[in-house]
Design a protein around this motif. Structure first.
Motif, PDB file in Angstrom:
ATOM      1  N   LEU A  60       0.825  -1.223   0.000  1.00 40.32           N
ATOM      2  CA  LEU A  60       0.000   0.000   0.000  1.00 40.32           C
ATOM      3  C   LEU A  60       0.853   1.264   0.000  1.00 40.32           C
ATOM      4  O   LEU A  60       0.438   2.313  -0.473  1.00 40.32           O
ATOM      5  N   SER A  61       2.067   1.174   0.566  1.00 38.51           N
ATOM      6  CA  SER A  61       2.900   2.379   0.717  1.00 38.51           C
ATOM      7  C   SER A  61       3.576   2.806  -0.583  1.00 38.51           C
ATOM      8  O   SER A  61       4.176   3.881  -0.636  1.00 38.51           O
ATOM      9  N   SER A  66       3.051   8.182   4.127  1.00 40.46           N
ATOM     10  CA  SER A  66       2.749   7.232   5.201  1.00 40.46           C
ATOM     11  C   SER A  66       1.348   7.477   5.770  1.00 40.46           C
ATOM     12  O   SER A  66       0.674   6.533   6.190  1.00 40.46           O
ATOM     13  N   ALA A  67       0.884   8.733   5.752  1.00 40.78           N
ATOM     14  CA  ALA A  67      -0.470   9.016   6.247  1.00 40.78           C
ATOM     15  C   ALA A  67      -1.506   8.316   5.370  1.00 40.78           C
ATOM     16  O   ALA A  67      -2.460   7.709   5.869  1.00 40.78           O
ATOM     17  N   ASN A  68      -1.329   8.392   4.061  1.00 36.27           N
ATOM     18  CA  ASN A  68      -2.279   7.728   3.150  1.00 36.27           C
ATOM     19  C   ASN A  68      -2.197   6.213   3.260  1.00 36.27           C
ATOM     20  O   ASN A  68      -3.205   5.516   3.152  1.00 36.27           O
ATOM     21  N   THR A  69      -0.976   5.698   3.450  1.00 41.68           N
ATOM     22  CA  THR A  69      -0.810   4.253   3.625  1.00 41.68           C
ATOM     23  C   THR A  69      -1.585   3.799   4.852  1.00 41.68           C
ATOM     24  O   THR A  69      -2.321   2.804   4.810  1.00 41.68           O
ATOM     25  N   HIS A  70      -1.433   4.557   5.927  1.00 44.12           N
ATOM     26  CA  HIS A  70      -2.094   4.200   7.183  1.00 44.12           C
ATOM     27  C   HIS A  70      -3.613   4.217   6.998  1.00 44.12           C
ATOM     28  O   HIS A  70      -4.315   3.302   7.417  1.00 44.12           O
ATOM     29  N   ARG A  71      -4.095   5.261   6.332  1.00 42.80           N
ATOM     30  CA  ARG A  71      -5.560   5.371   6.116  1.00 42.80           C
ATOM     31  C   ARG A  71      -6.079   4.203   5.283  1.00 42.80           C
ATOM     32  O   ARG A  71      -7.093   3.591   5.606  1.00 42.80           O
ATOM     33  N   ALA A  72      -5.368   3.895   4.208  1.00 44.26           N
ATOM     34  CA  ALA A  72      -5.806   2.808   3.325  1.00 44.26           C
ATOM     35  C   ALA A  72      -5.808   1.473   4.075  1.00 44.26           C
ATOM     36  O   ALA A  72      -6.749   0.673   3.960  1.00 44.26           O
ATOM     37  N   CYS A 100      -7.574   6.165  -1.341  1.00 43.26           N
ATOM     38  CA  CYS A 100      -6.841   7.321  -0.790  1.00 43.26           C
ATOM     39  C   CYS A 100      -5.322   7.177  -0.940  1.00 43.26           C
ATOM     40  O   CYS A 100      -4.595   8.161  -0.870  1.00 43.26           O
ATOM     41  N   GLY A 101      -4.842   5.945  -1.172  1.00 43.40           N
ATOM     42  CA  GLY A 101      -3.403   5.749  -1.300  1.00 43.40           C
ATOM     43  C   GLY A 101      -2.921   5.741  -2.754  1.00 43.40           C
ATOM     44  O   GLY A 101      -1.723   5.572  -3.008  1.00 43.40           O
ATOM     45  N   GLY A 102      -3.832   5.968  -3.720  1.00 41.83           N
ATOM     46  CA  GLY A 102      -3.452   5.978  -5.133  1.00 41.83           C
ATOM     47  C   GLY A 102      -3.189   4.585  -5.692  1.00 41.83           C
ATOM     48  O   GLY A 102      -3.050   3.610  -4.935  1.00 41.83           O
TER      49      GLY A 102
END
Ligand code: SF4
Length: 269
Positions: A60-61, A66-72, A100-102
């Protein structure tokens, strides 16, 4: 971030020609680097994630913050109570959770293919070569009819064999494999992501011309094993906060006293 220790650290001799630096001095500078970064960022907290969670998080990262990775990742865990449920869900639905993580469609495909391959391996006899006897029977019992979507069988494997196995999974490259094995099983592998790669070259720990594989080998060689996590995590933090790709803030950098880059780049001390 003020470089409060920078001047004091001038006592660590930075060779004018870093390529000619004796290995012992490179080791000293690296240890100093680890200490200085721990002074600023502290020791990394244990992630407390299992190996499959780490694998999914690392996929996911890719190409996101890292914020988007965490959210996803949180979205996935909220929606799917276990990885078999995720595997059974339609691709479009999974992609919606991680939008949200693209690169949602690509990441969905990679995650599902990797999980499917791990599951399939759990129901094949092949994994008996690394897990034996009662432990194997217990894992097979837990796996039940759905197969086994976990990587616990790698726990006692040889690090190189464990790495080779992970590299057979779709979407898993050397960095992802090393992250999973280092953080889940404390295996002696040092993940080289874009920040670690950039900073270790600027700091003169890795020659400019080295490939990523060579960089990984060199860093594993010169970094004390009990500092792999700290070095990896704190170099990433420093790369995001100070030593950015386009504009490193050398004047504010706590590593300035041990870093040859400002002199090489023609900056005044
Ligand atoms: S290049 Fe500059 S910002 Fe990066 S580590 Fe060296 S002194 Fe610090």
């Amino acid at each position: 971030m003020a470089a409060t220790n920078a001047d004091a650290d001038r006592d660590v001799d930075v060779e004018a020609d870093i390529d000619a630096e004796p290995p012992a001095k490179t080791h000293d500078r690296l240890r100093k680097c680890v200490d200085l970064l721990e002074g600023v960022y502290g020791l990394p907290k244990s992630r407390g994630s299992g190996p499959v969670d780490l694998l999914v998080q690392t996929i996911l990262s890719q190409n996101t913050t890292s914020a988007n990775t965490h959210r996803a990742f949180e979205n996935l865990k909220r929606k799917y109570p276990d990885y078999q449920t995720l595997l059974d869900a339609p691709d479009e639905e999974v992609a919606r959770q991680i939008r949200c993580g693209g690169l949602a469609n690509i990441k969905t495909k990679r995650i599902k293919e990797a999980l499917e391959k791990i599951r399939a391996r759990g129901v094949r006899e092949e994994w008996e070569v690394v897990v034996k006897g009662a432990e194997r029977d217990e894992m097979a019992r837990k796996a039940g009819k759905t197969g086994m979507i976990n990587l616990d069988f790698l726990k006692d494997a040889d690090p190189k064999e464990a790495r080779d196995y992970l590299l057979t999974l779709p979407g898993v490259g050397p960095k992802t494999a090393a992250v999973v094995l280092l953080f889940a099983f404390k295996m002696p592998l040092l993940p080289v992501d874009t920040h670690v790669n950039r900073l270790s070259r600027r700091l003169g720990f890795v020659p400019e011309e080295a490939s990523i594989d060579e960089a990984e080998r060199i860093l594993e060689e010169i970094t004390p094993q009990d500092k792999y996590c700290s070095f990896h995590v704190n170099l990433i933090r420093h790369g995001r906060a100070v030593c950015k790709a386009r504009s490193p803030s050398c004047d504010e950098c706590v590593l300035r006293g041990i870093c040859p880059y400002p002199d090489r780049a023609g900056q005044k001390g």
